[in-house]
Scaffold this active site. Structure first.
Site, mmCIF file in Angstrom:
data_model
loop_
_atom_site.group_PDB
_atom_site.id
_atom_site.type_symbol
_atom_site.label_atom_id
_atom_site.label_comp_id
_atom_site.label_asym_id
_atom_site.label_seq_id
_atom_site.Cartn_x
_atom_site.Cartn_y
_atom_site.Cartn_z
ATOM 1 N N GLU A 1 0.774 -1.188 0.175
ATOM 2 C CA GLU A 1 -0.277 0.139 -0.213
ATOM 3 C C GLU A 1 0.825 1.274 0.022
ATOM 4 O O GLU A 1 1.857 1.352 0.700
ATOM 5 C CB GLU A 1 -0.854 0.040 1.214
ATOM 6 N N ASP B 1 -4.336 5.040 5.910
ATOM 7 C CA ASP B 1 -5.060 6.521 6.412
ATOM 8 C C ASP B 1 -6.133 5.767 7.638
ATOM 9 O O ASP B 1 -5.734 5.640 8.640
ATOM 10 C CB ASP B 1 -5.667 7.083 5.334
HETATM 11 P P1 IMP Z 1 -7.946 4.786 3.802
HETATM 12 O O1 IMP Z 1 -9.064 3.725 3.551
HETATM 13 O O2 IMP Z 1 -8.538 5.855 4.385
HETATM 14 O O3 IMP Z 1 -6.717 4.123 4.359
HETATM 15 O O4 IMP Z 1 -7.553 5.458 2.628
HETATM 16 C C1 IMP Z 1 -6.467 4.710 1.855
HETATM 17 C C2 IMP Z 1 -6.079 5.455 0.461
HETATM 18 O O5 IMP Z 1 -6.571 6.730 0.507
HETATM 19 C C3 IMP Z 1 -4.978 5.502 0.017
HETATM 20 O O6 IMP Z 1 -4.550 4.182 -0.585
HETATM 21 C C4 IMP Z 1 -4.549 6.610 -0.803
HETATM 22 O O7 IMP Z 1 -5.038 6.153 -2.275
HETATM 23 C C5 IMP Z 1 -5.785 7.550 -0.234
HETATM 24 N N1 IMP Z 1 -5.062 8.289 0.781
HETATM 25 C C6 IMP Z 1 -5.069 8.643 1.921
HETATM 26 N N2 IMP Z 1 -4.545 9.664 2.567
HETATM 27 C C7 IMP Z 1 -4.005 10.164 1.431
HETATM 28 C C8 IMP Z 1 -3.121 11.490 1.261
HETATM 29 O O8 IMP Z 1 -2.663 12.114 2.144
HETATM 30 N N3 IMP Z 1 -2.713 11.613 0.038
HETATM 31 C C9 IMP Z 1 -3.180 11.007 -1.237
HETATM 32 N N4 IMP Z 1 -4.047 9.841 -1.047
HETATM 33 C C10 IMP Z 1 -4.251 9.736 0.382
#
Ligand code: IMP
Ligand code: MG
Length: 179
Positions: free
Chosen positions: A98, A102
């Protein structure tokens, strides 16, 4: 493109060092296993291509595409598979690669889906960890670098599909995504 960045979080050199360290650890841990690296498109392609070259043991790869965000900067909790893996997972030691962890919502969903296909083992490697934002209990075995709770771009990470080709990681100027 570079003018849209207000602060650099990690330089290309710092990222390169972190990727090499991860490659060394993974090579040692998987020396007697059947390493199958799965990259989650599109953000992790740059990390994947650097990481696999930092790995010194045989490995195979495939790609998955999911969508969770649309063009915004905050997670919706909705995850859709856009591109699935080509083959079955039996006898394979999966390493999900990954770009950034986030909230963890995307990854939690993916892990559930992949576990149901009965791989021999499954672990997660994330280059960036935005740990303050975690909503689900996920602890990746391999973490490259911690990042602050800010929206970052570069080294594969995008905002509305842009900035993936910046070689370092930086914070976008707020005016870029506030309008
Ligand atoms: P999660 O489901 O919130 O963990 O999101 C994960 C996905 O969100 C990552 O694989 C990224 O594609 C996108 N993402 C999360 N934070 C960022 C950031 O700060 N910049 C760009 N993409 C992000
Ligand atoms: Mg993205």
């Amino acid at each position: 493109m570079h003018d849209d960045i207000c602060r650099i979080i990690y330089t290309a050199e710092e990222i390169e060092q972190a990727v090499k360290d991860l490659g060394r650890r993974i090579s040692a841990d998987y020396s007697d296993k059947n390493l199958f690296m799965i990259s989650v498109l599109k953000g992790s392609v740059i990390f994947m291509s650097d990481l696999m070259r930092a790995i010194t043991i045989p490995c195979t790869i495939d790609f998955l595409a999911v969508s969770s965000y649309g063009a915004g900067t905050d997670t919706t909790g909705e995850v859709r598979i856009l591109k699935d893996l080509d083959g079955p997972l039996q006898d394979r030691d999966l390493l999900v690669v990954e770009d950034i962890l986030d909230s963890g919502v995307t990854l939690a969903y993916l892990l559930e889906l992949l576990t149901a296909r009965h791989p021999r083992s499954i672990r997660v490697c994330t280059l960036f960890d935005k740990y303050e934002r975690r909503k689900v209990d996920i602890k990746p075995e391999y973490i490259g670098l911690r990042v602050p709770n800010e929206f970052i771009v570069g080294y594969g990470l995008d905002y509305a599909e842009k900035y993936r080709n910046i070689p370092y990681i930086g914070v976008l100027k707020p005016e870029i995504y506030s309008d």
